[in-house]
Design a protein around this motif. Sequence first.
Motif, PDB file in Angstrom:
ATOM      1  N   LEU A  63       0.830  -1.199   0.000  1.00 41.18           N
ATOM      2  CA  LEU A  63       0.000   0.000   0.000  1.00 41.18           C
ATOM      3  C   LEU A  63       0.866   1.250   0.000  1.00 41.18           C
ATOM      4  O   LEU A  63       1.933   1.271   0.611  1.00 41.18           O
ATOM      5  N   THR A  64       0.374   2.277  -0.655  1.00 40.43           N
ATOM      6  CA  THR A  64       1.077   3.559  -0.600  1.00 40.43           C
ATOM      7  C   THR A  64       0.848   4.170   0.782  1.00 40.43           C
ATOM      8  O   THR A  64      -0.039   3.734   1.522  1.00 40.43           O
ATOM      9  N   GLU A  65       1.618   5.180   1.111  1.00 33.99           N
ATOM     10  CA  GLU A  65       1.462   5.856   2.402  1.00 33.99           C
ATOM     11  C   GLU A  65       0.063   6.449   2.527  1.00 33.99           C
ATOM     12  O   GLU A  65      -0.581   6.349   3.569  1.00 33.99           O
ATOM     13  N   GLU A  66      -0.415   7.043   1.421  1.00 35.12           N
ATOM     14  CA  GLU A  66      -1.765   7.621   1.434  1.00 35.12           C
ATOM     15  C   GLU A  66      -2.820   6.530   1.626  1.00 35.12           C
ATOM     16  O   GLU A  66      -3.750   6.677   2.411  1.00 35.12           O
ATOM     17  N   GLY A  67      -2.648   5.412   0.933  1.00 37.35           N
ATOM     18  CA  GLY A  67      -3.588   4.294   1.065  1.00 37.35           C
ATOM     19  C   GLY A  67      -3.586   3.721   2.475  1.00 37.35           C
ATOM     20  O   GLY A  67      -4.635   3.398   3.026  1.00 37.35           O
ATOM     21  N   ARG A  68      -2.391   3.613   3.059  1.00 39.23           N
ATOM     22  CA  ARG A  68      -2.273   3.104   4.427  1.00 39.23           C
ATOM     23  C   ARG A  68      -2.976   4.045   5.405  1.00 39.23           C
ATOM     24  O   ARG A  68      -3.695   3.612   6.299  1.00 39.23           O
ATOM     25  N   ASN A  69      -2.798   5.351   5.219  1.00 39.99           N
ATOM     26  CA  ASN A  69      -3.445   6.330   6.098  1.00 39.99           C
ATOM     27  C   ASN A  69      -4.967   6.273   5.973  1.00 39.99           C
ATOM     28  O   ASN A  69      -5.678   6.351   6.977  1.00 39.99           O
ATOM     29  N   LYS A  70      -5.454   6.145   4.754  1.00 45.32           N
ATOM     30  CA  LYS A  70      -6.909   6.060   4.549  1.00 45.32           C
ATOM     31  C   LYS A  70      -7.473   4.798   5.183  1.00 45.32           C
ATOM     32  O   LYS A  70      -8.523   4.831   5.828  1.00 45.32           O
ATOM     33  N   LEU A  71      -6.778   3.667   4.996  1.00 46.87           N
ATOM     34  CA  LEU A  71      -7.247   2.405   5.572  1.00 46.87           C
ATOM     35  C   LEU A  71      -7.223   2.468   7.095  1.00 46.87           C
ATOM     36  O   LEU A  71      -8.183   2.072   7.756  1.00 46.87           O
ATOM     37  N   CYS A  72      -6.155   3.012   7.669  1.00 45.54           N
ATOM     38  CA  CYS A  72      -6.072   3.127   9.133  1.00 45.54           C
ATOM     39  C   CYS A  72      -7.166   4.054   9.659  1.00 45.54           C
ATOM     40  O   CYS A  72      -7.765   3.790  10.697  1.00 45.54           O
ATOM     41  N   GLY A  73      -7.443   5.136   8.947  1.00 44.10           N
ATOM     42  CA  GLY A  73      -8.522   6.038   9.347  1.00 44.10           C
ATOM     43  C   GLY A  73      -9.872   5.348   9.333  1.00 44.10           C
ATOM     44  O   GLY A  73     -10.682   5.502  10.262  1.00 44.10           O
ATOM     45  N   LEU A  74     -10.116   4.545   8.286  1.00 48.03           N
ATOM     46  CA  LEU A  74     -11.375   3.790   8.196  1.00 48.03           C
ATOM     47  C   LEU A  74     -11.489   2.801   9.353  1.00 48.03           C
ATOM     48  O   LEU A  74     -12.536   2.696   9.992  1.00 48.03           O
ATOM     49  N   LEU A  75     -10.401   2.095   9.652  1.00 47.71           N
ATOM     50  CA  LEU A  75     -10.418   1.132  10.749  1.00 47.71           C
ATOM     51  C   LEU A  75     -10.615   1.824  12.095  1.00 47.71           C
ATOM     52  O   LEU A  75     -11.338   1.332  12.960  1.00 47.71           O
ATOM     53  N   GLN A  76      -9.986   2.981  12.283  1.00 46.71           N
ATOM     54  CA  GLN A  76     -10.125   3.716  13.547  1.00 46.71           C
ATOM     55  C   GLN A  76     -11.541   4.242  13.744  1.00 46.71           C
ATOM     56  O   GLN A  76     -12.047   4.272  14.859  1.00 46.71           O
ATOM     57  N   ARG A  77     -12.191   4.648  12.656  1.00 48.08           N
ATOM     58  CA  ARG A  77     -13.574   5.127  12.767  1.00 48.08           C
ATOM     59  C   ARG A  77     -14.541   3.989  13.082  1.00 48.08           C
ATOM     60  O   ARG A  77     -15.654   4.225  13.533  1.00 48.08           O
ATOM     61  N   ASN A  78     -14.126   2.750  12.823  1.00 50.02           N
ATOM     62  CA  ASN A  78     -14.998   1.596  13.036  1.00 50.02           C
ATOM     63  C   ASN A  78     -14.434   0.630  14.068  1.00 50.02           C
ATOM     64  O   ASN A  78     -14.605  -0.583  13.957  1.00 50.02           O
ATOM     65  N   LEU A  79     -13.763   1.149  15.091  1.00 53.66           N
ATOM     66  CA  LEU A  79     -13.161   0.306  16.133  1.00 53.66           C
ATOM     67  C   LEU A  79     -14.178  -0.561  16.854  1.00 53.66           C
ATOM     68  O   LEU A  79     -13.844  -1.635  17.359  1.00 53.66           O
ATOM     69  N   ASP A  80     -15.437  -0.118  16.896  1.00 55.45           N
ATOM     70  CA  ASP A  80     -16.455  -0.849  17.653  1.00 55.45           C
ATOM     71  C   ASP A  80     -16.833  -2.182  17.019  1.00 55.45           C
ATOM     72  O   ASP A  80     -17.472  -3.010  17.663  1.00 55.45           O
ATOM     73  N   ILE A  81     -16.431  -2.456  15.784  1.00 55.90           N
ATOM     74  CA  ILE A  81     -16.786  -3.733  15.163  1.00 55.90           C
ATOM     75  C   ILE A  81     -15.764  -4.830  15.434  1.00 55.90           C
ATOM     76  O   ILE A  81     -16.003  -5.984  15.124  1.00 55.90           O
ATOM     77  N   PHE A  82     -14.616  -4.479  16.027  1.00 56.39           N
ATOM     78  CA  PHE A  82     -13.586  -5.466  16.311  1.00 56.39           C
ATOM     79  C   PHE A  82     -13.802  -6.096  17.677  1.00 56.39           C
ATOM     80  O   PHE A  82     -14.193  -5.425  18.623  1.00 56.39           O
ATOM     81  N   ALA A  83     -13.549  -7.392  17.775  1.00 50.60           N
ATOM     82  CA  ALA A  83     -13.609  -8.105  19.054  1.00 50.60           C
ATOM     83  C   ALA A  83     -12.172  -8.486  19.420  1.00 50.60           C
ATOM     84  O   ALA A  83     -11.597  -9.385  18.822  1.00 50.60           O
ATOM     85  N   TRP A  84     -11.599  -7.792  20.382  1.00 44.84           N
ATOM     86  CA  TRP A  84     -10.217  -8.043  20.786  1.00 44.84           C
ATOM     87  C   TRP A  84     -10.136  -9.106  21.871  1.00 44.84           C
ATOM     88  O   TRP A  84      -9.100  -9.711  22.078  1.00 44.84           O
ATOM     89  N   LYS A  85     -11.232  -9.334  22.580  1.00 44.61           N
ATOM     90  CA  LYS A  85     -11.273 -10.357  23.625  1.00 44.61           C
ATOM     91  C   LYS A  85     -12.708 -10.887  23.688  1.00 44.61           C
ATOM     92  O   LYS A  85     -13.623 -10.269  23.143  1.00 44.61           O
ATOM     93  N   PRO A  86     -12.920 -12.046  24.312  1.00 43.30           N
ATOM     94  CA  PRO A  86     -14.265 -12.621  24.339  1.00 43.30           C
ATOM     95  C   PRO A  86     -15.335 -11.681  24.884  1.00 43.30           C
ATOM     96  O   PRO A  86     -16.468 -11.679  24.407  1.00 43.30           O
ATOM     97  N   ALA A  87     -14.988 -10.848  25.861  1.00 42.13           N
ATOM     98  CA  ALA A  87     -15.981  -9.941  26.448  1.00 42.13           C
ATOM     99  C   ALA A  87     -16.499  -8.926  25.431  1.00 42.13           C
ATOM    100  O   ALA A  87     -17.580  -8.369  25.613  1.00 42.13           O
ATOM    101  N   ASP A  88     -15.756  -8.679  24.347  1.00 44.92           N
ATOM    102  CA  ASP A  88     -16.193  -7.732  23.321  1.00 44.92           C
ATOM    103  C   ASP A  88     -17.294  -8.305  22.435  1.00 44.92           C
ATOM    104  O   ASP A  88     -17.906  -7.577  21.664  1.00 44.92           O
ATOM    105  N   MET A  89     -17.539  -9.608  22.527  1.00 50.37           N
ATOM    106  CA  MET A  89     -18.509 -10.243  21.634  1.00 50.37           C
ATOM    107  C   MET A  89     -19.902 -10.351  22.236  1.00 50.37           C
ATOM    108  O   MET A  89     -20.780 -10.942  21.650  1.00 50.37           O
ATOM    109  N   THR A  90     -20.111  -9.816  23.405  1.00 50.89           N
ATOM    110  CA  THR A  90     -21.424  -9.928  24.027  1.00 50.89           C
ATOM    111  C   THR A  90     -22.314  -8.792  23.570  1.00 50.89           C
ATOM    112  O   THR A  90     -21.864  -7.813  22.978  1.00 50.89           O
ATOM    113  N   GLY A  91     -23.591  -8.914  23.861  1.00 52.09           N
ATOM    114  CA  GLY A  91     -24.529  -7.847  23.545  1.00 52.09           C
ATOM    115  C   GLY A  91     -25.261  -8.029  22.236  1.00 52.09           C
ATOM    116  O   GLY A  91     -26.100  -7.223  21.889  1.00 52.09           O
ATOM    117  N   VAL A  92     -24.955  -9.083  21.470  1.00 51.98           N
ATOM    118  CA  VAL A  92     -25.683  -9.335  20.236  1.00 51.98           C
ATOM    119  C   VAL A  92     -26.970 -10.063  20.604  1.00 51.98           C
ATOM    120  O   VAL A  92     -26.936 -11.068  21.316  1.00 51.98           O
TER     121      VAL A  92
END
Length: 184
Positions: A63-92
């Motif tokens: 990825l280019t630097e610009e592409g990497r920055n855009k992808l990281c920005g998209l991921l940071q704006r959507n942090l709530d969809i990631f499950a980093w530990k089992p406790a993050d998967m509750t509430g569905v």
Amino acid sequence: MLKILVEGGVITLKSSKLVPLECVVVSGPEGTSSATKPIIEERVKVAINPEYSEQTVMIGSTLTEEGRNKLCGLLQRNLDIFAWKPADMTGVPRHITEHRLNVREGCSPVRQKKRGQAADRNQAIQEEVGKLVEAGIMKEVHYHDWLSNPVMVKKHDDSWRMCVDFKDLNKACPKDGYPLPEID
């Protein structure tokens, strides 16, 4: 290919292993036939949550630097969809995630005999089950119909992954009429 729903439409991220291969072929021979060697794309580890530096993702180095920055920005704006530990998967809600197994009529439940585990594997089982119980994903059941043993698999970093031996349950379920022709 990865499709992500965003405001105003859908973003489609496409990647191909053929692009680096084509670049090598176009650049010409360099003493050896590098086009026949497998190309291994390097990945860069990026922390996407500034509050938790251990929450990282791997991003391709092509990825280019610009592409990497855009992808990281998209991921940071959507942090709530990631499950980093089992406790993050509750509430569905259960009506979204709960399912029933299609067990053939007349098949009686199988309770596998308890298999002993080595001390290090048993410790890993206890820790993993403790995490899942604490997160509310698992609960203790005293009168169960089906009982399957855990199977511990060594990961590349020498930690343990807990799997479950479902061979008896799989025998009681009908086979898929349309299996995937090739998993790749």
